[in-house]
Structures are given as structure tokens and as C-alpha cells.
Motif scaffolding. Sequence first.
Motif, PDB file in Angstrom:
ATOM      1  N   TRP A 289       0.768  -1.276  -0.036  1.00 53.03           N
ATOM      2  CA  TRP A 289      -0.060   0.039   0.140  1.00 53.03           C
ATOM      3  C   TRP A 289       0.909   1.466   0.041  1.00 53.03           C
TER       4      TRP A 289
ATOM      5  N   SER B 233      -7.427  -5.448   4.818  1.00 52.33           N
ATOM      6  CA  SER B 233      -7.835  -4.100   5.236  1.00 52.33           C
ATOM      7  C   SER B 233      -6.386  -3.344   5.137  1.00 52.33           C
TER       8      SER B 233
ATOM      9  N   ASP C  36     -10.086   4.512  -6.184  1.00 52.81           N
ATOM     10  CA  ASP C  36     -10.300   5.120  -5.020  1.00 52.81           C
ATOM     11  C   ASP C  36     -10.441   4.158  -3.720  1.00 52.81           C
ATOM     12  N   ARG C  37     -10.080   2.854  -4.098  1.00 52.58           N
ATOM     13  CA  ARG C  37     -10.023   1.965  -2.886  1.00 52.58           C
ATOM     14  C   ARG C  37     -11.246   1.556  -2.415  1.00 52.58           C
ATOM     15  N   CYS C  38     -12.528   1.737  -3.014  1.00 49.48           N
ATOM     16  CA  CYS C  38     -13.668   1.599  -2.673  1.00 49.48           C
ATOM     17  C   CYS C  38     -13.944   0.109  -2.627  1.00 49.48           C
TER      18      CYS C  38
ATOM     19  N   GLU D  94     -16.919   0.506   7.114  1.00 51.81           N
ATOM     20  CA  GLU D  94     -15.758   1.512   6.588  1.00 51.81           C
ATOM     21  C   GLU D  94     -14.702   1.518   7.537  1.00 51.81           C
TER      22      GLU D  94
ATOM     23  N   TRP E 205     -12.280  -0.762   7.253  1.00 49.67           N
ATOM     24  CA  TRP E 205     -11.788  -0.802   5.648  1.00 49.67           C
ATOM     25  C   TRP E 205     -10.837   0.441   5.468  1.00 49.67           C
ATOM     26  N   GLY E 206     -11.253   1.475   6.017  1.00 50.52           N
ATOM     27  CA  GLY E 206     -10.613   2.802   5.890  1.00 50.52           C
ATOM     28  C   GLY E 206     -10.915   3.640   4.714  1.00 50.52           C
ATOM     29  N   TYR E 207     -11.685   3.008   3.771  1.00 47.73           N
ATOM     30  CA  TYR E 207     -12.057   3.837   2.692  1.00 47.73           C
ATOM     31  C   TYR E 207     -13.567   3.628   2.523  1.00 47.73           C
ATOM     32  N   LYS E 208     -14.027   4.021   1.650  1.00 46.17           N
ATOM     33  CA  LYS E 208     -15.592   4.087   1.197  1.00 46.17           C
ATOM     34  C   LYS E 208     -15.934   2.578   1.001  1.00 46.17           C
TER      35      LYS E 208
END
Lengths: 442, 502
Positions: free
Chosen positions: B217, B256, B458-460, B486, B489-492
Amino acid sequence: MAHFVDRRLNPKDKSLGNRRRFLKRVRSQVKKAVDEAVRRRGIADVDRGESVSVPTDGVTEPSFRQAQEGGRRERVFTGNKTFQAGDRVKKPLGGGAGGGGRRGSPDGEGEDDFLFVLSREEFLDLFFDDLELPDLVKRSLKEITRTHPRRAGYSTTGSPANINVSRTMQNAVGRRIGLKRPKDDEARELLRRIFLLELISSPTKEQRAELSALRAERDEIMRRRKVIAYIDPLDVRYSHFEQQPEPNAAAVMFCLMDVSASMGEREKDLAKRFFVLLHLFLSRRYEKTDIVFIRHTHDASEVDEETFFYSPQTGGTVVSSALVKMKEIIDERYPPSEWNIYAAQASDGENFGGDSPKCATILSQELMKICQYFAYIEIVDEEEARLINSEASGMELWQAYRQVSEIWPNFARKRVAKASDIYPVFRELFARSHAGAGEKHG
Amino acid sequence: MVKGAAQSKSAPVFEQVDWDFDALRRTYDAIEQVARQDLGLDIYSNQIEIISSEQMLDAYSSIGMPLMYRHWSFGKHFLHHERLYRKGARGLAYEIVINSDPCISYCLEENTMPLQALVMAHAAFGHNHFFKSNHLFKQWTDAEGILDYLDYARRYIARCEEQHGMDEVEKVLDAAHALMPSGVFQHRRPRQPSLREAEEQREKRRAAAEENVYYLWNTIPNSPGEERERDAAMLERKREMRLPEENLLYFLEHYSPILKSWQREILRIVRNVGQYFYPQKQTKVMNEGCACFVHYHILNALHADGRLTDGAMLEILHNHTNVLTQPDFDDPRFGGINPYALGFAMMQDIRRVCDEPSEEDREWFPDIAGKGDWRNVLKHAWANYRDESFIQQFLSPTVMRRFRMFALSDNADDPYYTVTGIHDARGYRHLRDTLAGNHDISTLEPDIQIVDADLLGDRCLHLRAERRDGVPLASASREATLKHVERLWGYKVELQEVEPAR
């Protein structure tokens, strides 16, 4: 083969940690409920647990789950009476999906608020929360009665540390005499005679007979000494202690409040907290605590609590009338030799012109001599509190009371604008109580 | 009704009402004798613990486990149960039994001696045999390891609270609990949960996994070549994810981008606990049925033999009947089909079919009707079925008639319910299918899968819920749970509800 374990003596309250975590989470809601309860309850009543309900949204445990409604479902039910295949049944209004019976939501709780009971301890913690009491005071308020162990005779059970040796030995001696336990001296004498007889190398017939008789006697003595113990469990006595409450006398608490129109909801709420705190203190110190409510406008009267806080009254403000009334009631019902007298007065500082010196006189010359403690709070606006922060300024009543407080150390006064201001009024009272001075024990 | 009836009577094992440990032991031995010699049950060794009502409430609130990490939700359940209990609105369970080796049963100290006998026969033999023999429990749970594992979990989470603060740990646990039902491998055999001796191994694995994640990442592309390289690595990574994935907790734990290693371990703990309870959800009817059948058989055998007094037996039957009541659908007490009642009735009926079948039974159950060998038929059923398949296989017309069952369909856009079948010749098969479906875990819980993770954009994270029969997800709960996803996962995160492709 099964293994049986008795867990009943394991430490209790295993879930206390979880309970604390839960209360922390719903703190703001619970706090609201506690404040509400303080407002609703009688002064003497604050001191117990409370059933609290919090809205479920703070404490739901969400998960992905299927909605109760929508889509096509088919379920099997029991207890068919008249249905035939193909029958159509009108859905009940409100569209419950089950077609009969109750359906709980998936986690077994309804939509209603979550209801639970706070312990007395937890309740008081929250009550003290914005009064900003020092921890020591909180602890001493929460402790219900102080007891002291007193000797109360002997008992047959107890812990080894409490064994009473002299009483135990006394019993043992009595029992040994009663049961004729052979004494040490007797046994020693007998053994000596046997020993002497045995020394004789060629005993006569009588001596031989005597020896065997003595031997038989020795065996009997030994048996008895063995059977009748020197100290038997029956003899053991323990010193017995009883937890006796500290000698407490009765106290009476006078609540004086100005109820003229200038005292609004906020002022009364603060006054109530002030009274509650004093009452908590008194009920801990004294076995019996009476409360007398005196309200006044231009005229004072003794009323019940409900009327005191909630019944509106109009009129002027003559503070001295309440003090006179208090004196009357003391003379009538509470002789100072038997009662510890405490008074708490709340007012917004308004007084009829010229009445304040009169108040000071009544206090100095009559009341302060017989009162353990007199606390006065003047409830002011927060803004006002910032403006008049000097001792010298202030209304007539404040000025008059200043003289009283200079003469009498057991008179306390304070301007109060918010709940956290209340405690300092009592600071000396609590400090004094730890020294334990100035108490009358009836 | 019991073989021993003709034999010479023995003395009762107890006559008192209040229990003591001697009487418990004598009774246990008597029960064990019948359980082993007559029924031939295979059980884990038993540990029977006597607890107070306070402790029973404690046990309730931590999902029945003797050791559990701390979380506010357990406190909430405690307060809830406590209030009902104090008000007298609800009694406490007589026992709680734990699928562990040795099998631990908690018996309430307030039980009378006859009740303790009932409870021991029910939990220490009935449930115990079921735990040990049923294939779901064998496959999904690890009876020897569970207590060790919970002990480890408790210590680990307490340590996390010390190191990272209670609030941080609470956030992760809240999120993990929300996903607990979606944290089970429903179709593949899970890896066996690691035990205490594997702790170091776990530590190592975690460190390695973390390095891996951060490496990928955190790579920042400098040149087009590197970018291509990174893209390739990402695609490789995505292949590794083996999407779609039904086990949300497993996925988040491993992939994640934002979680710290201790947070991953907490997810793993919650996932393992969820996995442990997965078989229980699917075998309520069978598990309770088995326990009721066993206690009923054993206690009747003891009574017939004179080893239980008539008084004790009456008290036992009274409680037995209370638990096994099935109210009618129009009764205010009706709360669905009582798994105790259904399980017990079906198992008693299997015995009847084996011993004294009717013509109808011969037609429905040609394999077992009249064969007389009900012990082995039942044991085979206990070992190899779960609620759904058990009902599908063994629900007989007799039982359906006894319960006067009927099926009702409910279509959201129809103002009427339709009775789709009742307990008659035309309805039996339909009723059986429907009831089996009602007990199928896949119809009770939504089918949610992670279908895509947009690693290059966007890492959705994309989830898809397949609606069964058009039943949507409960919306308030859905939104709250998505927030938890969320957070992990930290993102949308997007969840799409779709009708199944037909």
C-alpha cells in the motif's frame, strides 16, 4: 465419572467490568435521567437506586440482517383450527409480517427504550458528578453507617484469632473434673509405685497381686486419660464481637427558601441540590434526620416538600419572618439539648428594606447559639456572579450576613451561580466532620 | 414403557427435596448407567458446576461462556436480563451447557434435587452426546481448545486495552461484533483455530502479513515503469484476495489497508468465537430435541426401576411439560415453533415408527419403519443431520397432525396472507419443505459477499447482498453496520442489494 465443582463462593460481579463499560457508553443519557430524578424526588429520597431508561440508538448492536417486512415469505405455524389450503386471511393493520402472535425484533428487544436499574452507588456517583465534591467527601457520603466492633460475650464459633484462652481453659477444667479425668499426679504416683514393685527381684504373693492390680489400674487410668481429652472442641470459646453503630443522635434540618416570584425554575433547582447535599451529609451522620421546610415571602409558613418546591406564591420578601418561624418551631418541637440543628437557607438576595439588620440580629442573638451550622446561599445569575465578586459589594442581606459570619464560625455563606459552586459552602462543615468536633450525642 | 419395569425395584437414589453433593453424585451415577448401557451414549467427561443466580446472570450476559473478554454489550445484556429476572418477568435457565472437553454444565443452586437430576440428564448427557457426535460440531468447533482460546482472547484484549486505550479497543470490537454473523466460512471447512502453543506462530504470521500489506500500500510510483510494476503487483494482490469472499471479517482481517496488527488479531478472535457458535444456530431443534429425548428416556427408566420416587418424577414431568409447550399461533405466548417441542416430538415419533409403525409410516419411512432399532436410527440422525435436513428427512405426518401445522405465505404487495398448505395428504410435503426452509440458516441470514476492491482507484470496497425472495436488509441496521465496515476498511464501502440472477 463426573467432576462436581461448587462455584457459588467464587467472586461475584464477574460482569461488573462490562457493566461499567456500558454505563460509560450511555453516560450522557443516564446523567440526564439522574438529574431528572433528583428534581422529581424528595430530598430525603435521593439516596437510593434509580430505574433509568435510555433511548436505544446509543446502544444498538447493528448487523446485516433481513428486514421484518417486504419480499415474499412463507412460514409454518401451529394450532390450525379452521384453515384450509388456499384460504386467504386479511393482514392485520400495521402490516405485521407474522400473521399472529408476537414477534420480537431479532435481538430480543423491542423498539422501546432500554430500561435498567442503577445501583445507589452509581446513582450517587452521577449525582455528585457536577457538584465537584472532593473524593474524600464523596466516599464519606456514600458510606452508610459507621460501625465499631464491641465485645459481646463469648460464642462457640469464630475465627482462631479470636479464641478466648482463659474461658476455654476454664471450661476444660470443669469438664475434666466433672468427668473425673485422672490427674497427672495420680498417674505419676501410680507409675512410681509400679516401678518400685517391679524393682523387687523376688516379690511376695501379695506384692505380685498388688502389682497386677496396679497394672490394671494403670491401664484403666491411661484409657480414661485418652478418652477424656485435655481440651475438647466442646470447651473452645471465642470472644464475640458485635458491630455496633456509632452513637448517633437525631438531627433536624431546616430548609428556608424565599419563594417570591423572583425565584425561578433554575434558582429552585440549585436550591434543591443544596438541600439534598446537606441532607445526605446529615443522614450519614445521624440515625434520625427530620426535615422542616419553611418558605417565605413577606410571611413565613411551614409547608410540606411538594408545596415548598412547586407551589407558587406571590408577595414581598421579608427574610426575618422565616427566621422567626424557625425559632418558633425549635422552641416548640426541637429542644437543642436533644437535637442537632442544621439550617440551610436559599434566596436570591432580595429583602425588604431595613429587614436585613433584623435578620442579622435574630441570627447572632438567638439562632446561632443553638445551631450546629447555618448555611446560606445566594443564587445569582452567572453574569451577575462575575460582576459582583467582591465581598464588599452586594445586597443588603449579603452585607448583614457578613457580620454574622465574622462572629460565628459555624455560619457559612456563598454566592452560587451553578451547581459546582454549592460544595464550597459546605467545605468547612465537611472538614469539621472529619475532625469530629462539635457534636452533641444525645 | 421402559424395559426395566418388570425387574425387581431398587431403592430410590434420593428422597430429599434439597440437593447435596452426595445425592448429586449418586444420581449422576444412576443416570450415567442408563445413558451408557441402555442408550449407549458417547460423551465427553463431565464437569458439573453449581452456581448462584447472580453467576447465572453473569453467564447469560457473556453468551454463556465461562471466560469472555470485556465489552459493553455484555453489560447491556446483563442489565437487561437482570431487570427481567428481578421483576419476576422471567425465570432463569436451570442450566447452561458448554461445548467443551470436559463438557461443563452450570446448574443453578436454587434447583431442587429432582430438577438437578433433570438438568444433569438433559445437559450432561443429552447435549453432551450431541456436541460430541454431531458432524457440524466436529467440523466447526474445537471442544478441547475453546476454553484455552477464550482465556487467550480475554488476556489479549485486556492487554490491548492497556496499551491502546479502552476506547480504541471498543471501536474495533463494536465493528467486529456487527460483522460477527458475516464472519463465518459457511461452505468450506475452516482452518482449525490455533491453540495456546501456536501463540508464537501467530505472532510471527501477523508480523509477516503486516509487512506485506504495508509494503504494497505504501509504494509510491516514481516512473511509468514502476507504476506498471505497481499495478501488476496490485492485480496480483487482488488475485490473492480470491474474490468474491463471503467471510467479511476474514477478508478485512487479512486485506484491510489501515488496520494495525492488534486490530487484526481482535477481528480474528471475534471471528473464531462467531465460528464456534455457528453450528449451534443450525441445530437448535436437534440439539434440544436430543437433550429432551435423552432426559425423558433416562428419567423414566430410573423411575420405572424405582430409583426415582413418584414425587420426584411428578416434579420432573411438570417442568418437562412446561418447557415443551407449543402454544397455538393465536395464543399470546406464541413466539414461533418451540425447538424443544418440535425436536422432542420428532424424536419420540422416530422411536414410534421404528417400534409400532402404521401403514402411513411404512410408506413415508420404508427404511426405518418397524425395524425396531430406534437407538441406532436416532444416533445416526444426531450425528449426521442439522435442523433443516433433519426436518426434511424425518418430519412425519403424525407430528404435523399433532401440531396442527399450516403454512402461510406473505407477499409484501398482497393485503392477504394465503394458506398454502395444512396438515392433510395434499399438504404434508409442502409443510415439510417449508418448515425445513424456515430452519435453513441460509434463509435466515442475508447472503452478503465482497465482490470487488478497487485497489487501483479510490480503494472503494464493493459488497453485494443477494436478496432471497425479494426480502431486503433492515435499513437502519444496514447503514450502521456499513459504517463499521468503513471503519475497518478505512475507505469508502458500497453495498448493493440485487435480485438473484435466475
